[in-house]
Design a protein around this motif. Sequence first.
Motif, PDB file in Angstrom:
ATOM      1  N   HIS A 129      40.511  70.786  -1.937  1.00  0.00           N
ATOM      2  CA  HIS A 129      39.155  70.285  -1.730  1.00  0.00           C
ATOM      3  C   HIS A 129      39.090  68.780  -1.965  1.00  0.00           C
ATOM      4  O   HIS A 129      38.258  68.096  -1.363  1.00  0.00           O
ATOM      5  CB  HIS A 129      38.175  70.999  -2.661  1.00  0.00           C
ATOM      6  CG  HIS A 129      36.741  70.650  -2.405  1.00  0.00           C
ATOM      7  ND1 HIS A 129      36.037  71.129  -1.320  1.00  0.00           N
ATOM      8  CD2 HIS A 129      35.883  69.837  -3.068  1.00  0.00           C
ATOM      9  CE1 HIS A 129      34.811  70.650  -1.329  1.00  0.00           C
ATOM     10  NE2 HIS A 129      34.685  69.865  -2.378  1.00  0.00           N
ATOM     11  N   ASN A 130      39.965  68.256  -2.818  1.00  0.00           N
ATOM     12  CA  ASN A 130      39.926  66.836  -3.148  1.00  0.00           C
ATOM     13  C   ASN A 130      40.294  65.951  -1.959  1.00  0.00           C
ATOM     14  O   ASN A 130      39.964  64.764  -1.939  1.00  0.00           O
ATOM     15  CB  ASN A 130      40.853  66.560  -4.331  1.00  0.00           C
ATOM     16  CG  ASN A 130      40.512  65.286  -5.052  1.00  0.00           C
ATOM     17  OD1 ASN A 130      41.320  64.366  -5.123  1.00  0.00           O
ATOM     18  ND2 ASN A 130      39.302  65.212  -5.594  1.00  0.00           N
ATOM     19  N   HIS A 131      40.952  66.525  -0.945  1.00  0.00           N
ATOM     20  CA  HIS A 131      41.271  65.760   0.261  1.00  0.00           C
ATOM     21  C   HIS A 131      39.991  65.229   0.916  1.00  0.00           C
ATOM     22  O   HIS A 131      39.952  64.090   1.384  1.00  0.00           O
ATOM     23  CB  HIS A 131      42.034  66.629   1.261  1.00  0.00           C
ATOM     24  CG  HIS A 131      43.487  66.804   0.926  1.00  0.00           C
ATOM     25  ND1 HIS A 131      44.405  65.778   1.018  1.00  0.00           N
ATOM     26  CD2 HIS A 131      44.181  67.889   0.491  1.00  0.00           C
ATOM     27  CE1 HIS A 131      45.605  66.217   0.657  1.00  0.00           C
ATOM     28  NE2 HIS A 131      45.487  67.500   0.335  1.00  0.00           N
ATOM     29  N   MET A 132      38.949  66.071   0.930  1.00  0.00           N
ATOM     30  CA  MET A 132      37.693  65.677   1.556  1.00  0.00           C
ATOM     31  C   MET A 132      37.054  64.503   0.811  1.00  0.00           C
ATOM     32  O   MET A 132      36.569  63.540   1.427  1.00  0.00           O
ATOM     33  CB  MET A 132      36.731  66.866   1.571  1.00  0.00           C
ATOM     34  CG  MET A 132      35.374  66.573   2.188  1.00  0.00           C
ATOM     35  SD  MET A 132      34.291  68.029   2.117  1.00  0.00           S
ATOM     36  CE  MET A 132      33.981  68.095   0.331  1.00  0.00           C
ATOM     37  N   ILE A 133      37.073  64.545  -0.499  1.00  0.00           N
ATOM     38  CA  ILE A 133      36.489  63.480  -1.309  1.00  0.00           C
ATOM     39  C   ILE A 133      37.291  62.195  -1.146  1.00  0.00           C
ATOM     40  O   ILE A 133      36.740  61.100  -1.015  1.00  0.00           O
ATOM     41  CB  ILE A 133      36.446  63.914  -2.792  1.00  0.00           C
ATOM     42  CG1 ILE A 133      35.611  65.192  -2.937  1.00  0.00           C
ATOM     43  CG2 ILE A 133      35.886  62.799  -3.671  1.00  0.00           C
ATOM     44  CD1 ILE A 133      35.896  65.962  -4.200  1.00  0.00           C
ATOM     45  N   TYR A 134      38.608  62.330  -1.134  1.00  0.00           N
ATOM     46  CA  TYR A 134      39.489  61.177  -1.004  1.00  0.00           C
ATOM     47  C   TYR A 134      39.299  60.513   0.366  1.00  0.00           C
ATOM     48  O   TYR A 134      39.250  59.289   0.484  1.00  0.00           O
ATOM     49  CB  TYR A 134      40.935  61.624  -1.190  1.00  0.00           C
ATOM     50  CG  TYR A 134      41.903  60.495  -1.417  1.00  0.00           C
ATOM     51  CD1 TYR A 134      42.151  60.008  -2.695  1.00  0.00           C
ATOM     52  CD2 TYR A 134      42.580  59.911  -0.349  1.00  0.00           C
ATOM     53  CE1 TYR A 134      43.043  58.978  -2.907  1.00  0.00           C
ATOM     54  CE2 TYR A 134      43.473  58.878  -0.550  1.00  0.00           C
ATOM     55  CZ  TYR A 134      43.705  58.409  -1.831  1.00  0.00           C
ATOM     56  OH  TYR A 134      44.581  57.376  -2.036  1.00  0.00           O
ATOM     57  N   GLU A 135      39.169  61.341   1.402  1.00  0.00           N
ATOM     58  CA  GLU A 135      38.938  60.822   2.750  1.00  0.00           C
ATOM     59  C   GLU A 135      37.623  60.048   2.813  1.00  0.00           C
ATOM     60  O   GLU A 135      37.537  58.985   3.444  1.00  0.00           O
ATOM     61  CB  GLU A 135      38.912  61.983   3.742  1.00  0.00           C
ATOM     62  CG  GLU A 135      38.722  61.579   5.190  1.00  0.00           C
ATOM     63  CD  GLU A 135      38.722  62.781   6.103  1.00  0.00           C
ATOM     64  OE1 GLU A 135      37.717  62.973   6.829  1.00  0.00           O
ATOM     65  OE2 GLU A 135      39.707  63.536   6.083  1.00  0.00           O
ATOM     66  N   PHE A 136      36.598  60.569   2.146  1.00  0.00           N
ATOM     67  CA  PHE A 136      35.312  59.868   2.089  1.00  0.00           C
ATOM     68  C   PHE A 136      35.470  58.527   1.367  1.00  0.00           C
ATOM     69  O   PHE A 136      34.929  57.506   1.807  1.00  0.00           O
ATOM     70  CB  PHE A 136      34.283  60.737   1.365  1.00  0.00           C
ATOM     71  CG  PHE A 136      32.982  60.036   1.080  1.00  0.00           C
ATOM     72  CD1 PHE A 136      32.076  59.775   2.098  1.00  0.00           C
ATOM     73  CD2 PHE A 136      32.671  59.631  -0.207  1.00  0.00           C
ATOM     74  CE1 PHE A 136      30.877  59.121   1.831  1.00  0.00           C
ATOM     75  CE2 PHE A 136      31.479  58.972  -0.481  1.00  0.00           C
ATOM     76  CZ  PHE A 136      30.581  58.724   0.542  1.00  0.00           C
ATOM     77  N   GLY A 137      36.227  58.522   0.270  1.00  0.00           N
ATOM     78  CA  GLY A 137      36.483  57.279  -0.453  1.00  0.00           C
ATOM     79  C   GLY A 137      37.167  56.247   0.418  1.00  0.00           C
ATOM     80  O   GLY A 137      36.842  55.046   0.371  1.00  0.00           O
TER      81      GLY A 137
END
Length: 304
Positions: free
Chosen positions: A161-169
């Motif tokens: 799930h952290n991939h989505m947050i990292y991509e947003f960052g």
Amino acid sequence: MKIFPKIMIGLDLTEMDEILIQKTNIFLKFLGVEKCYFVHVAKNLAIPDDILSQYPDLLAPGDESIEAIMEEKIKRHNFPENIEIEIFAEEGSHPLETFLRWAKIKDVDLIVMGRKESLVGSGALANGVAKKAPCSIMLLQEKRPPGIPKRIMVPTDFSKHNHMIYEFGERIADELKAELIPVHIFHVPAGYSKTGKSFEEFSEIMRLNAEKDFKKFVSKHDHPELKCEFILDSGESSGRQLLEEAHKMDVDMIILGSRGRTKSAAILLGSTAEKLIEVNNSLPMIIFKKKGETMGFFDALFRI
């Protein structure tokens, strides 16, 4: 780039409103905002005497008078005319539930709330919204000078799930030409002594293992060259430890996200994120949530 076309800003009729409007103004362009809802929610819309003393000509009912006050504040800070604005005041015995219900009705992409340091107010509504909103949230602090962030921290645990947050960052950092700083807290397991290694030796093993995990994680993103900051768990609150590191690294924004393990859990935050929200009243923060993935759970909350 239209990251958040529709946003909702929570006002509380204190000095924090002016700070929040001024600071939000700075973010409007890069967030791609097209429509902005200004909302005040309270258990009772009776106007306090100290506010009435500032606006002695108010004779309309409570909600209309409050909306007039909000409109005056917005005009005073030259909110861009090209952005559609809607202003409303709502009364409800449970302000958090009322606020979140309006966020759903208006189908907003981002909620903006203020965090106070010295001004009067508990911050309970902002904390509750950050933890339970079905969309992304941006918390802007009272005393932090206005400005576009140039160093952005994104805590990461290398989870799916952290991939989505990292991509947003990455998107935010690229848009602002800012430096993205991944941060990971690693732990030394309690039974390390049974291996015959010292704490320091096993700590180094865990750090090297975390480095390998990060390289695998970041290889799937646009900036695999980024270096991650690895922080040894000190045993104190993970939220407080992240905040202390953010100040040491001169970070001026933090991006994090929801737990995301299941559809029902994704609306809520992980323990580290919750702890960071509780202690952070000094750095701007965006809590990113993928809009729509938790709407079924959110609807269920209001049927209970």
